[in-house]
Design an enzyme around this catalytic site. Structure first.
Site, PDB file in Angstrom:
ATOM      1  N   HIS A 451       0.820  -1.211   0.000  1.00 32.10           N
ATOM      2  CA  HIS A 451       0.000   0.000   0.000  1.00 32.10           C
ATOM      3  C   HIS A 451       0.856   1.264   0.000  1.00 32.10           C
ATOM      4  CE1 HIS A 451      -3.634   2.030  -0.080  1.00 32.10           C
ATOM      5  NE2 HIS A 451      -4.255   1.570   1.013  1.00 32.10           N
ATOM      6  N   ASP A 455      -2.214   2.150  -4.621  1.00 28.81           N
ATOM      7  CA  ASP A 455      -3.452   2.562  -3.959  1.00 28.81           C
ATOM      8  C   ASP A 455      -4.538   1.516  -4.171  1.00 28.81           C
ATOM      9  OD1 ASP A 455      -2.265   4.913  -3.094  1.00 28.81           O
ATOM     10  OD2 ASP A 455      -2.851   6.015  -4.917  1.00 28.81           O
TER      11      ASP A 455
END
Length: 480
Positions: A451, A455
């Protein structure tokens, strides 16, 4: 008639090895020469070449003309010993743990596997360069070795050996009297020197020594008994792990293999470095299963390989990676590294642990190329012949837990990559199709991603592209 003393200067003797040797001019009585022979002085060592010596033989027989007989040379046993060293390691490997498959006394042929060295990534076989018999291990089983280290001594026999002595040795035929005279039985040294024998009137003859009885043949079961365990421990699996609980309430500690240590370290590093998040989806496998059923025979006849499900998922993954290069990228310090190539690592479970060989340039492959490449890597993994180069690199990983019946799970990223796709088992489930409930073969898929770089929008879109490519392969042909 014989002289009681050796001549003041003996003639030069030429050894069978081509070396010219001269016995030092030292006059000794003939009786003392015989006494030395009785006192285990069976060989007169040459000062010019310590590893070669002259056999005394019949040195105590001389005539008036200074003639000689019985001198011969013997080569040092060191010339018949071959020392096997550690095979060369890859640049990224500095050491490994050795495990022996043979024991001392085993006969080996050239290129026979003696043992293996387990490194962080793979195992390297230790083979015998000659045919012979193992006489000594220079490192113990389980020890850590480095490149170029001496491992084992093998006595060269020159014949074709085997992993075990199959037949007992046969007794050698009796030697002729002339040859038996050279192998006189050496008696213990006497306390007093023997008396000087009378001078014979004629030439003396050499009598043959009594024949030495041959040793009884060792049955082949003796070799097996060396490796037999002193007791009957509970059955063990790979790495010495017990196969089942016996109820004896005992504990057994087994050292972790280097590969298992490396796997544990990399998985923990992935958790400590990456900000991992997993997204899920499900795929209807009806279309790809129908395609496989319809064309599997023609596909195998033309390309020589079977058509599986992995080729569809790898082709769909390569297509999605081309459309979304951020998933194919990686963070390096404060920079993002984008690659213009797609190398997909495929997780393979082996008895020694999990390995991830790499299939390179998948973006340029078709279904047949992918299946052929997967078959080659799988064959290497099953036989333990994967090299370091087969596992280096990789920009994306696919793990298929469905072969073990997994319903769904969350895979862990394979560093230094940024994402991994987890495949699972195919199960019939009721699904809504055009407002109707139908039973379809369904598979859950999971995408774990870093992450920090990817995204949620890119991750979900990436997984949906894989779903679209598998459910409808026409999108791959049309590059949609």
């Amino acid at each position: 008639m014989f002289l009681q003393r050796l001549p003041s200067a003996l003639p030069r003797f030429t050894a069978s090895s081509g070396l010219s040797c001269r016995i030092l001019q030292n006059q000794r009585p003939l009786s003392k020469i015989r006494s030395l022979q009785a006192q285990n002085a069976a060989k007169i060592c040459l000062y010019s070449r310590p590893v070669r010596c002259l056999s005394l033989g019949a040195v105590n027989r001389y005539d008036l003309g200074g003639s000689h007989r019985g001198f011969q040379t013997s080569v040092s046993l060191c010339e018949n010993i071959k020392i096997v060293e550690t095979p060369p390691f890859a640049e990224s490997v500095s050491e490994g743990d050795v495990r022996w498959d043979k024991v001392i006394g085993d006969a080996v042929a050239e290129d026979d596997v003696i043992g293996e060295i387990e490194t962080d990534k793979t195992s390297i076989a230790v083979t015998s360069p000659v045919s012979g018999v193992i006489v000594e291990f220079l490192v113990e089983d389980g020890s850590t070795v480095i490149a170029g280290q001496q491992l084992v001594k093998i006595e060269i026999t020159g014949g074709a050996g085997s992993s075990k002595a199959a037949t007992p040795p046969t007794a050698q035929p009796a030697a002729p009297p002339a040859a038996a005279a050279k192998e006189e039985v050496i008696a213990p040294p006497p306390t007093t020197p023997p008396p000087i024998p009378p001078v014979p009137a004629g030439p003396m003859t050499i009598h043959a020594a009594p024949e030495i009885p041959s040793r009884p043949a060792v049955p082949p079961t003796a070799t097996v008994q060396r490796k037999a365990a002193p007791s009957t421990p509970p059955p063990s699996g790979p790495g010495g792990v017990p196969l089942k609980a016996t109820g004896t309430r005992t504990e057994q500690r087994v050292k972790m293999s280097r590969m298992r240590q490396r796997i544990a370290q990399r998985l923990k590093d992935a958790q400590n470095v990456h900000a991992m998040l997993t997204t899920f989806n499900e795929i209807d496998m009806s279309t790809v299963m129908d395609m496989r059923k319809k064309f599997k025979d023609e596909f195998q006849k033309k390309h020589g390989v079977k058509m599986g499900f992995m080729s569809a998922f790898l082709k769909a993954s390569a297509h999605a990676l081309c459309e979304m290069p951020v998933v194919n990228a990686v963070i390096d310090d404060l920079e993002i590294v984008y690659r213009d190539y797609i190398d997909i690592s495929v997780a393979v479970a082996t008895p020694k642990g999990l390995v991830v060989p790499v299939l390179r340039n998948v973006e340029a492959m078709n279904f047949a190329d992918i299946e052929r490449g997967l078959g080659e890597l799988g064959q290497k993994a099953s036989t333990g012949n994967l090299a370091i180069e087969d596992m280096d690199g990789g920009t994306f990983t696919v793990s298929n837990g469905g072969v073990f019946g997994s319903l769904y799970g969350t895979p862990i990223i394979n560093p230094p990559q940024s994402a991994i796709l987890g495949m699972h088992g195919i199960f019939d489930r009721p699904v809504a199709i055009n407002g109707k409930v139908e039973i379809r073969p369904m598979m859950y898929v999971a995408l774990t991603y870093d992450h920090r770089l990817i995204d949620g929008r890119e991750a979900v879109s990436f997984l949906r592209k894989i779903k679209s490519g598998v459910e409808d392969p026409h999108t791959l042909l049309l590059e949609l």
